[in-house]
Design an enzyme around this catalytic site. Structure first.
Site, PDB file in Angstrom:
ATOM      1  N   TYR A 442       0.818  -1.224   0.000  1.00 23.12           N
ATOM      2  CA  TYR A 442       0.000   0.000   0.000  1.00 23.12           C
ATOM      3  C   TYR A 442       0.848   1.270   0.000  1.00 23.12           C
ATOM      4  O   TYR A 442       2.050   1.234   0.176  1.00 23.12           O
ATOM      5  CB  TYR A 442      -1.057  -0.006   1.084  1.00 23.12           C
ATOM      6  CG  TYR A 442      -0.672  -0.070   2.540  1.00 23.12           C
ATOM      7  CD1 TYR A 442      -1.671  -0.239   3.492  1.00 23.12           C
ATOM      8  CD2 TYR A 442       0.636   0.019   2.993  1.00 23.12           C
ATOM      9  CE1 TYR A 442      -1.372  -0.290   4.847  1.00 23.12           C
ATOM     10  CE2 TYR A 442       0.940  -0.038   4.342  1.00 23.12           C
ATOM     11  CZ  TYR A 442      -0.067  -0.189   5.265  1.00 23.12           C
ATOM     12  OH  TYR A 442       0.234  -0.241   6.599  1.00 23.12           O
ATOM     13  N   GLU A 443       0.170   2.392  -0.240  1.00 20.64           N
ATOM     14  CA  GLU A 443       0.808   3.706  -0.452  1.00 20.64           C
ATOM     15  C   GLU A 443       1.760   3.695  -1.642  1.00 20.64           C
ATOM     16  O   GLU A 443       2.817   4.303  -1.620  1.00 20.64           O
ATOM     17  CB  GLU A 443       1.527   4.183   0.817  1.00 20.64           C
ATOM     18  CG  GLU A 443       0.685   4.205   2.062  1.00 20.64           C
ATOM     19  CD  GLU A 443      -0.693   4.815   1.851  1.00 20.64           C
ATOM     20  OE1 GLU A 443      -0.829   5.692   0.983  1.00 20.64           O
ATOM     21  OE2 GLU A 443      -1.636   4.417   2.548  1.00 20.64           O
ATOM     22  N   GLY A 444       1.362   2.992  -2.685  1.00 16.14           N
ATOM     23  CA  GLY A 444       2.194   2.858  -3.879  1.00 16.14           C
ATOM     24  C   GLY A 444       3.075   1.638  -3.732  1.00 16.14           C
ATOM     25  O   GLY A 444       3.963   1.599  -2.872  1.00 16.14           O
TER      26      GLY A 444
END
Length: 596
Positions: A442-444
């Site tokens: 997550y978060e890229g």
């Protein structure tokens, strides 16, 4: 069975001996009175909160998980989470690094990040509830109107309200240009927002009285793609003119995701059915505003894996010292016992030292970077702010990807140390592995971070940011290269610096002919540059430890052993990574899709 001791001694070493943060803060008027004693006192109390309040809830929270009432759409976090949050608020912890104008304590972000490392070690799932609020605060502090700041920031700073970011939709994750959530303008200047968001961490809970959702959506006249995204504040409860809460807004949790890890955090599918929101910043400019929150989150996710690496290491060491099995290959080390402790076995030590090196290197890099962030935000010299901002931009994808990759490796190694017991829930180790795995996603995803590093942060400015960081390394090499006792650290550091320069040039030339070459090399390349940052900081730490190794403090002896292990056993990974990066994209793209 599980245990956690806040690593205060190593935090103090990094803060005061490696980075001399008090001297750095004296150059910033907002932080000029922050000294080592103040920092140490705050972190000591923060460590107590992490170890005594949060850590006991970690395993139980994982087992219990969150519960959704499908009638009321309310989510109840695990037992004890709400009471722990009340203690967190009572202690003033939400306000630690926030602007005093809105009730914050105004401490440097550096202090807050060190505190959050300990929270993540103690209980990552719980820590995500208040952690996301910091990103919402930073976004509104930078882009909110004065009315929005007045209405929301004081409550976020106090911890009375929490925040989220609502980006992902069922059909689009990283490619936000594909999102479909709609925002319809209303006569009173608000917007009615309709759509569905998924994977929303801390999207619904009862820890705080209100939740401030930051939602990406499209206006009716929005251009296609990422240039047509706007950002909106959508509170869980409407807010009256006097600041009190009104009725429930038309945003609710439709379902909870059933996840591999972080069970104690409510990861929600959020339904917006004409929810009332207000615009943040300019129309169609929402992605730039949201990136304030996303970049903060990327640093935070690296910090999550750093926390997991530390606590997994501590538990694996304790187990390895206690567990007896077989004899040392060089003869019994505990002849009074039926077998030796497994810590006598070389490969067990390799796994332990790998986790320890990743924790200590990651801590140094994370704190180094957030000191630069404090400079970017608070230094009076514009040139210093710009230089620091460039360095933060360069290091952010490395912290997110390199530290989370390392966290996955480290927690896996530490679980392996436990043997069969590592696979059993009540020992706590398999939870660290499961929790660590999300941090790479997550978060890229880490591939996205790698593309960002190589394609945007390095090739995008013809290597300017990398050269500036490389200049620091070159100056250190020149200064310390004359010391005989530093050769074992300086020589491989200088060698890797030269190789990174050559590799970067080579990949840049290839990318001119075929942009896919960036995609083919980026993941390996980021890991190489990650090792360059570690080697630089470990070499600086080695200098300090060498100078103090005769002080009688075993801390410096242990530090040198860890650094030597890193240079001998972990840094050589770069040789194979450079070779695979140079292998090019052809082996990846040559096969026809139909043959897969």
């Amino acid at each position: 069975m599980a245990q956690y001791t806040p690593p205060l001694r190593d935090l103090q070493f990094v803060l005061h001996e490696l980075l001399d943060v008090s001297s750095e803060f004296k150059q910033m008027p907002a932080h000029a009175d922050i000294d080592a004693d103040t920092i140490n006192a705050v972190l000591e109390e923060g460590g107590k909160f992490a170890a005594e309040v949060l850590f006991p809830l970690n395993i139980s929270g994982d087992a219990e998980g969150c519960k959704l009432d499908k009638v009321t759409h309310e989510v109840t976090p695990p037992t004890g989470f709400k009471e722990a949050y009340a203690k967190y608020v009572e202690g003033g912890w939400p306000a630690l690094s926030c602007d005093p104008e809105y009730g914050g304590q105004g401490l440097p972000h550096t202090v807050n990040q060190c505190f959050y490392e300990m929270l993540n070690s103690a209980n990552q799932a719980w820590t995500m509830y208040p952690g996301l609020s910091h990103g919402a605060y930073e976004c509104l502090h930078a882009h909110g109107t004065e009315d929005q700041k007045r209405l929301y920031l004081t409550k976020l700073v106090s911890g009375e309200w929490t925040g989220t970011m609502c980006l992902t939709e069922p059909h689009c994750g990283t490619d936000l240009g594909l999102l479909r959530t709609k925002a319809e303008p209303q006569a009173d200047g608000t917007y009615k927002i309709t759509g569905q968001k998924i994977f929303i961490s801390a999207g619904e809970h009862n820890l705080a009285e209100n939740i401030v959702h930051l939602v990406l959506a499209r206006l009716p006249d929005a251009p296609a793609g990422s240039k047509g995204i706007s950002l909106f504040i959508v509170p869980k409860f409407h807010i009256k003119a006097d600041g009190s809460l009104g009725e429930r807004n038309a945003i609710h949790c439709g379902a909870l995701e059933h996840k591999m890890g972080i069970h104690g955090n409510a990861t929600c599918q959020m339904i917006l059915d004409g929810a009332v929101g207000t615009l943040v910043g300019q129309p169609h400019k929402g992605l730039a505003a949201m990136f304030v929150m996303m970049n903060a989150a990327r640093l935070g996710v690296g910090n999550q894996s750093l926390g997991l690496t530390e606590v997994a290491y501590q538990n694996a060491v304790a187990y390895a010292k206690d567990r007896i099995q077989m004899r040392s290959l060089t003869g019994p080390k505990s002849p009074d016992k039926p077998a030796d402790s497994i810590i006598v076995h070389p490969d067990v030590r390799k796994m332990l030292l790998t986790a320890r090196a990743f924790a200590e290197g990651g801590r140094a890099l994370a704190v180094y970077t957030v000191v630069q962030l404090d400079k970017e935000l608070s230094h009076p010299d514009e040139d210093v702010r710009k230089e620091a901002a460039d360095e933060v931009a360069l290091l952010t994808p490395i912290i997110k990807a390199f530290l989370t990759d390392n966290g996955w490796l480290a927690t896996s190694h530490c679980m392996q140390v436990f043997g069969g017991h590592g696979y059993i829930h009540e020992w706590g180790m398999e939870q660290y592995v499961r929790d660590a795995r999300i941090n790479m996603i997550y978060e890229g995803t880490n591939t996205v971070q790698s593309l960002d590093l190589l394609g945007r942060k390095i090739l995008g400015d013809n290597g300017k940011k990398l050269k500036a960081f490389g200049k620091k390394i070159a100056e250190f090499v020149e200064e310390e290269g004359v010391r005989e006792d530093m050769q074992e650290f300086i020589n491989p550091l200088a060698d890797l610096g030269d190789k990174v320069t050559k590799l970067t040039t080579e990949l840049g030339m290839k990318a001119f002919g075929n942009a896919d070459e960036v995609g083919g090399a980026a993941v390996d390349y980021l890991r190489v540059v990650g090792h360059l940052t570690f080697a630089y900081l470990f070499a600086r730490m080695a200098k300090i430890a060498l100078d103090k190794q005769n002080s009688g403090d075993p801390f410096y002896t242990a530090k040198l052993h860890t650094i030597r292990f890193y240079f001998a056993k972990l840094l050589p990974e770069t040789a194979s990574l450079i070779r695979t990066a140079r292998a090019g994209v052809a082996p990846l793209m040559a096969m026809d899709e139909a043959l897969f």
